[in-house]
Design an enzyme around this catalytic site. Structure first.
Site, PDB file in Angstrom:
ATOM      1  N   SER A 106      73.398  50.703  30.038  1.00 40.43           N
ATOM      2  CA  SER A 106      73.209  51.579  31.184  1.00 40.43           C
ATOM      3  C   SER A 106      74.070  51.074  32.345  1.00 40.43           C
ATOM      4  O   SER A 106      75.295  51.031  32.217  1.00 40.43           O
ATOM      5  CB  SER A 106      71.727  51.667  31.551  1.00 40.43           C
ATOM      6  OG  SER A 106      71.494  52.703  32.476  1.00 40.43           O
TER       7      SER A 106
ATOM      8  N   HIS B  86      68.359  57.734  26.066  1.00 42.86           N
ATOM      9  CA  HIS B  86      69.093  56.696  26.786  1.00 42.86           C
ATOM     10  C   HIS B  86      68.890  55.310  26.180  1.00 42.86           C
ATOM     11  O   HIS B  86      69.755  54.447  26.302  1.00 42.86           O
ATOM     12  CB  HIS B  86      68.663  56.688  28.251  1.00 42.86           C
ATOM     13  CG  HIS B  86      69.521  55.813  29.127  1.00 42.86           C
ATOM     14  ND1 HIS B  86      70.893  55.879  29.120  1.00 42.86           N
ATOM     15  CD2 HIS B  86      69.200  54.847  30.019  1.00 42.86           C
ATOM     16  CE1 HIS B  86      71.383  55.000  29.976  1.00 42.86           C
ATOM     17  NE2 HIS B  86      70.381  54.364  30.526  1.00 42.86           N
TER      18      HIS B  86
ATOM     19  N   ASP C  69      71.076  61.545  25.076  1.00 37.63           N
ATOM     20  CA  ASP C  69      70.874  60.866  26.358  1.00 37.63           C
ATOM     21  C   ASP C  69      70.888  61.872  27.513  1.00 37.63           C
ATOM     22  O   ASP C  69      71.918  62.474  27.809  1.00 37.63           O
ATOM     23  CB  ASP C  69      71.977  59.827  26.563  1.00 37.63           C
ATOM     24  CG  ASP C  69      71.667  58.850  27.678  1.00 37.63           C
ATOM     25  OD1 ASP C  69      70.864  59.202  28.568  1.00 37.63           O
ATOM     26  OD2 ASP C  69      72.218  57.732  27.667  1.00 37.63           O
TER      27      ASP C  69
END
Length: 725
Positions: free
Chosen positions: A594, A701, A669
């Site tokens: 991320s 995600h 995602d």
């Protein structure tokens, strides 16, 4: 001969027991077979010196009371609940596998929990003493977003994008009836759950009114997510407001249960402002809302009349040259409708401020440079408030008590480490769950008046006789500004030999709202880092400026230039490592997910001469592809900050790639959409740069469940293939 054979058998058993971690253990073992002994879901019974918690199998609600000298006893079992539910609902079949883990004692004798059935979900109020169901309101769906009224007689729940209210008699009231799916009512997914938003519906204290978010996202751009698990791939459309583009429009609506009338709070202003800190007054007459502009640098705390929606007054305003980030609702002082606590970092550290409902600041409750991490409770008569806060440069979590009248603060726990605390309702007792880098877990009950301490759990090292964890050390490194101390963690390779040279895996996140290095068991990480160290890597992590729990100025250096100061600090960590004789400076790799994926990619490109291998999971590659609420807070709009967006754009930097880079993404995602990694891959192709790419077709995600074994194995194999040799 027999003696030698016995020695061999013992030695063989020891060697077998002291094996390295498996990839399965490295993935979930810290929360399963290697979880230190503890007590589950500890809570004090209100107005009683009685601590309740679940047993290890989640089958019984246990209790310890001061009157019995804290001897453990059984308060309630899953069979007690099953029998009571069967008596209440003779037509339903209940066979609980475990005690409801979300138990909350609403008062001295009432337990609140939710039970999901195949076609129904029940919100239950249970009388602990009589072992009977006081009320159980059902909904026709297993709705994660449900809200039980304070009197336990009604539950508000979501039917797709609309709200329904069910009562004990089974009657259902239709609160909203919007056929356009772009109109969403009552959902907690408002403003993409930024600003601490964790719900979309609030009951008034008298259970007569329901306040809810009304979100209009019809004007927000559609974004396609390809569903690969169907015969012909289908498209799932989500609403995704990218930075600088049209955002959702949100209002707050009050529904009167008796009259069925609705009024909208008159939160006048631009349509794209954010509504946060939503709080009912204890007397159910007023509603308080933080109104934040889209630029996120100007907040107004407003008071509204719940009967007509009119603005009564703005209590106070908060402005910042960078950004204002409200994360919490108001906390009213028990027994006092006219005073509340407000949490803000406006003076440097997130701390408490005591206001009255006319907006007058009564007392600043801040203490030194302590950041409040969790507001706990008040003592009897609400003379003092208890909270958990930072210490030791953010590494520790300690318990503090502040007197409301004087603002005097006392630190109640002192042993360095991480304390998780439950305070009795009279404020005289605490349950303290504690760990640090050398203490797996200790649970104790302490009398704050007498200082008497009763040990409940003293966990053994769960790895003893099973595996030998490599040595871990917390270190301090000076930031790139030449003055700020940063917290780091180094895990040495198994069988460490200082005369040898080892490869390095830098594990990085680096963004706001995350802290990777803490003074707790394992140093704040999970077992995958230790797994990599067992395989022969130096595993290093540094909380750079921009990360959590160190105050406003520490974090806000990221404003308008995400990644710049963060990378500068990470490179100071690399300098620290390169100064070590046992570090092979030609074999340094980086891994992150991320924001950490953004950091890993950026480091691989901006410092290509240092990092030979990288793994970037779900990486942001261009902040203009990220969403409004988070992205614009830290970067402003692309049209307002073209230089910042340009300098942090990893797509444009693709030609700088030299080492081996693996990019991983979840095809579903909805947070960092797959477009990020696809754009980066295309840029690498155009630049003639080889890059590895792996997609998890059904994951969002994060890669969860059993597939995470596959993910961790892939990451480990990639480092072994390209860095370890």
């Amino acid at each position: 001969m027999k003696k030698l054979l016995w020695i061999f058998v013992l030695s063989g058993a020891t060697v077998y027991a002291q094996r390295n971690l498996t990839i399965q253990e490295a993935t979930y073992g810290a929360y399963q077979q290697f979880a230190p002994k503890t007590i589950v879901s500890p809570k004090w019974r209100p107005d009683a010196h009685t601590l309740t918690y679940l047993n290890d199998s989640y089958e019984k609600l246990m209790f310890r009371t001061e009157a019995s000298n804290w001897v453990e006893s059984v308060l309630l079992t899953k069979e007690d609940i099953t029998a009571a539910l069967k008596a209440k609902f003779s037509t339903e079949t209940f066979a609980l596998k475990m005690f409801p883990p979300d138990n909350v004692l609403n008062d001295a004798k009432t337990l609140f929990f939710k039970i999901d059935r195949t076609t129904k979900s029940y919100l239950v109020l249970f009388d602990v003493n009589s072992k009977t169901v006081k009320s159980a309101v059902s909904t026709p769906v297993d709705g994660a977003q449900q809200a039980l009224s304070p009197d336990g007689k009604s539950v508000a729940w979501l039917n797709e994008n609309n709200i329904r209210i069910s009562n004990e008699a089974g009657a259902v009231t239709e609160v909203t009836n919007d056929t356009d799916k772009g109109i969403v009512n009552g959902s907690d997914y408002v403003h993409r759950q930024e600003f601490g938003i964790d719900r979309g519906m609030w009951w008034s204290a008298d259970s007569k009114k329901l306040l809810y978010y009304h979100k209009n996202e019809t004007m927000v751009a559609d974004y396609p997510l390809i569903q690969w698990d169907e015969r012909i791939a289908a498209v799932k459309i989500i609403k995704y407001p990218m930075a600088g583009m049209k955002s959702e429009e949100v209002t707050l609506v009050v529904f009167d249960v008796a009259s069925k009338k609705q009024i909208t709070l008159k939160t006048d202003g631009p349509a794209e402002q954010f509504l946060t800190c939503v709080t009912w007054s204890p007397d159910s007459k007023f509603i308080f809302v933080g109104v934040l502009n889209r630029e996120q640098n100007f907040l107004k705390l407003n008071k509204y009349d719940a009967t007509n929606g009119n603005l009564i007054k703005t209590l106070f305003e908060e402005k910042a040259a960078t950004y204002v980030e409200p994360l919490h609702g108001l906390t009213f002082i028990p027994g006092n409708n006219g005073q509340f606590l407000y949490r803000s970092e406006k003076e440097g550290f997130e701390q408490l401020y005591l206001y009255n409902t006319d907006g007058k600041l009564l007392k600043k409750m801040g203490y030194k440079d302590v950041v409040v991490t969790e507001l706990l409770s008040f003592d009897k008569g609400a003379k003092n408030v208890f909270y958990l806060g930072t210490a030791n440069n953010g590494l520790d979590r300690q318990l503090y008590k502040t007197e409301l009248k004087s603002g005097k603060t006392v630190q109640l726990t002192t042993v360095s480490g991480t304390h998780a605390v439950e305070v009795s309702t009279d404020g005289s007792l605490i349950e303290d769950t504690f760990s640090n880098t050398t203490t797996p877990n200790e649970v104790s009950i302490k009398n704050l008046n007498s200082s008497k301490v009763v040990s409940v759990v003293k966990a053994d090292n769960p790895y003893t006789g099973k595996t030998v964890l490599p040595r871990m050390e917390l270190v301090t490194i000076t930031a790139a500004d030449g003055k700020t101390p940063l917290n780091g963690r180094i895990i040495y390779p198994a069988d460490f030999d200082a005369s040898k040279k080892y490869p390095v895996m830098l594990y990085v996140y680096g963004g706001p709202h995350a802290q990777l290095v803490t003074n707790k068991w394992l140093g704040g990480t999970d077992l995958f880092d230790y797994y990599m160290a067992q395989k022969g890597y130096v595993v290093f992590t540094l909380d750079n400026r921009g990360s959590d729990a160190r105050g406003r100025d520490f974090e806000h250096v990221i404003h308008r230039n995400l990644g710049v100061n963060e990378m500068a600090d990470q490179m100071k960590g690399i300098e620290y490592l390169k100064a070590k004789n046992f570090v092979d400076a030609d074999r340094i790799g980086v891994y992150g997910w991320s924001f950490g994926g953004f950091m890993a990619t950026s480091l691989m490109l901006d410092h290509a001469d240092t990092f030979k291998v990288g793994v970037a999971g779900g990486p942001v590659v261009d902040w203009k592809y990220y969403e409004v609420m988070y992205g614009e807070r830290y970067m402003d709009m692309p049209q307002e900050n073209p230089e910042g967006y340009n300098s942090t754009n990893t797509i444009q930097k693709a030609p700088k790639l030299q080492g081996r880079l693996l990019v991983i993404h979840g095809a579903q995602d909805p947070v960092v959409v797959q477009q990020h990694s696809m754009e980066f891959i295309q840029a690498c192709i155009k630049a003639g740069k080889q890059v590895d790419y792996f997609l998890y077709p059904t994951h969002e995600h994060n890669v969860r469940g059993r597939d995470r074994f596959h993910l961790n194995q892939k990451i480990a194999d990639y480092f072994d293939t390209y860095l370890k040799k």
